[in-house]
Design an enzyme around this catalytic site. Sequence first.
Site, PDB file in Angstrom:
ATOM      1  N   GLY A   9      62.181  85.194  27.554  1.00  0.00           N
ATOM      2  CA  GLY A   9      61.895  84.744  28.921  1.00  0.00           C
ATOM      3  C   GLY A   9      60.410  84.872  29.221  1.00  0.00           C
ATOM      4  N   GLY A  12      58.487  82.911  32.198  1.00  0.00           N
ATOM      5  CA  GLY A  12      58.819  83.173  33.601  1.00  0.00           C
ATOM      6  C   GLY A  12      57.746  83.958  34.338  1.00  0.00           C
ATOM      7  N   GLN A  13      58.056  84.262  35.593  1.00  0.00           N
ATOM      8  CA  GLN A  13      57.056  84.905  36.464  1.00  0.00           C
ATOM      9  C   GLN A  13      56.564  86.230  35.881  1.00  0.00           C
ATOM     10  OE1 GLN A  13      58.425  86.705  40.077  1.00  0.00           O
ATOM     11  NE2 GLN A  13      56.440  86.559  41.102  1.00  0.00           N
ATOM     12  N   ASP A  35      61.038  81.614  24.785  1.00  0.00           N
ATOM     13  CA  ASP A  35      61.718  81.124  25.989  1.00  0.00           C
ATOM     14  C   ASP A  35      62.602  79.957  25.583  1.00  0.00           C
ATOM     15  OD1 ASP A  35      62.327  80.271  28.765  1.00  0.00           O
ATOM     16  OD2 ASP A  35      60.715  81.649  29.268  1.00  0.00           O
ATOM     17  N   ILE A  36      63.424  79.510  26.522  1.00  0.00           N
ATOM     18  CA  ILE A  36      64.358  78.432  26.199  1.00  0.00           C
ATOM     19  C   ILE A  36      63.666  77.076  26.122  1.00  0.00           C
ATOM     20  CG2 ILE A  36      65.116  77.985  28.573  1.00  0.00           C
ATOM     21  CD1 ILE A  36      68.035  78.067  27.102  1.00  0.00           C
ATOM     22  N   TYR A 143      74.134  87.714  41.123  1.00  0.00           N
ATOM     23  CA  TYR A 143      72.983  88.317  40.447  1.00  0.00           C
ATOM     24  C   TYR A 143      73.061  89.847  40.502  1.00  0.00           C
ATOM     25  CZ  TYR A 143      68.002  89.520  39.791  1.00  0.00           C
ATOM     26  OH  TYR A 143      66.809  90.059  39.379  1.00  0.00           O
ATOM     27  N   LYS A 147      73.457  92.637  37.473  1.00  0.00           N
ATOM     28  CA  LYS A 147      72.496  93.720  37.258  1.00  0.00           C
ATOM     29  C   LYS A 147      73.202  95.080  37.314  1.00  0.00           C
ATOM     30  CE  LYS A 147      68.739  91.436  36.423  1.00  0.00           C
ATOM     31  NZ  LYS A 147      68.145  91.479  35.068  1.00  0.00           N
ATOM     32  N   ILE A 173      58.595  90.535  43.485  1.00  0.00           N
ATOM     33  CA  ILE A 173      57.300  90.626  42.808  1.00  0.00           C
ATOM     34  C   ILE A 173      56.394  89.475  43.258  1.00  0.00           C
ATOM     35  CG2 ILE A 173      56.127  90.735  40.582  1.00  0.00           C
ATOM     36  CD1 ILE A 173      58.037  93.081  40.988  1.00  0.00           C
TER      37      ILE A 173
HETATM   38  N1  SER Z   1      63.313  88.856  43.217  1.00  0.00           N
HETATM   39  C1  SER Z   1      64.727  88.876  42.976  1.00  0.00           C
HETATM   40  C2  SER Z   1      65.436  87.870  43.799  1.00  0.00           C
HETATM   41  O1  SER Z   1      64.995  87.600  44.885  1.00  0.00           O
HETATM   42  C3  SER Z   1      65.271  90.238  43.287  1.00  0.00           C
HETATM   43  O2  SER Z   1      65.225  91.007  42.131  1.00  0.00           O
HETATM   44  O3  SER Z   1      66.441  87.396  43.390  1.00  0.00           O
END
Ligand code: SER
Length: 316
Positions: A9, A12-13, A35-36, A143, A147, A173
């Site tokens: 990945g 990604g960001q 990455d994919i 999500y 996690k 982030i």
């Molecule tokens: N930044 C993520 C989201 O908003 C949270 O871990 O899904």
Amino acid sequence: MTPKILIIGACGQIGSELTFKLRQMYGDENVIASDISYNNAEVVNSGLFEILDAQNFTALKVCIEKYNINTVYLMAAMLSATGEKFPLKAWDLNTQSLFHVLDLAKAGVIKKIFWPSSIAVFGPTTPKDQTPQYTIMEPSTVYGITKQVGERWCEYYFNKYNVDVRSIRYPGIISWKTLPGGGTTDYAVDIYHKALQDGHYDCFLSENTALPMMFMDDAIEATVNIMAADKEAIKIRSSYNLSAVSFTPKEIAASIQKYLPEFTISYTPDFRQDIADSWPKSINDTPARTDWNWDHKFSLDDITKEMLSQLQAKYT
Ligand code: SER
């Protein structure tokens, strides 16, 4: 052990900036980005790069053996907002990729794993202010569910098979190099782009929605530090709470107005409001600060200053 690293990945960001940082620390030849797809030219052109589908166990194993990888950073995931649109895809991607990596470590093929968790592991029944490390966790997003189970499995693989897996519960982030995608905290990045481009931002969260956030440089620092810490220092093998700043859309707008007084904001909450409302407002991260000396540097105004100057340079 000299780390021979695979980042999954990497476009990604967070993956992209982690790739640049790890290449700086350990040398280009010791850091393989994957990455994919080739969707980040800067990463793809910055050194060794492989196309890799994290759900394909055989492809992953072949790549790891090809480069004698001993350390994996598993950054591929489907985030909260996209996950609500594609629940089963989110479940499959986020859990299968983790099992693949955990199993390769159990088999002794790799020695060390970084796997990010998130504030999304918390839910509506969690205490919202200064959320402690150990508390009620009933996540209400797909999500968050992925996690949370991921955390349980990380701890299980450590306890049963001595797999050295390390994890952080990232807050939102904020960064300027690579855009985030599909998250609920993404507004805190979008707002800076729109402030410079249009002088106005229409926010998908309401004005007083407080969420835990962090500048990318702090997040990268935390990530490399937890991985560099002695094995004995890492006492929590599910995932560490990690905190820096906490603010509302109204507060980030006020911070931007200190530099761009003409900036305006409006609020049109959508389905992401419910997700944000289910998450903590602020996080207590005492164990991370005690166990491996975590400390953040960037305040909200520091973040604003850095975001506006870096993005300004990018746009001109
Ligand atoms: N930044 C993520 C989201 O908003 C949270 O871990 O899904």
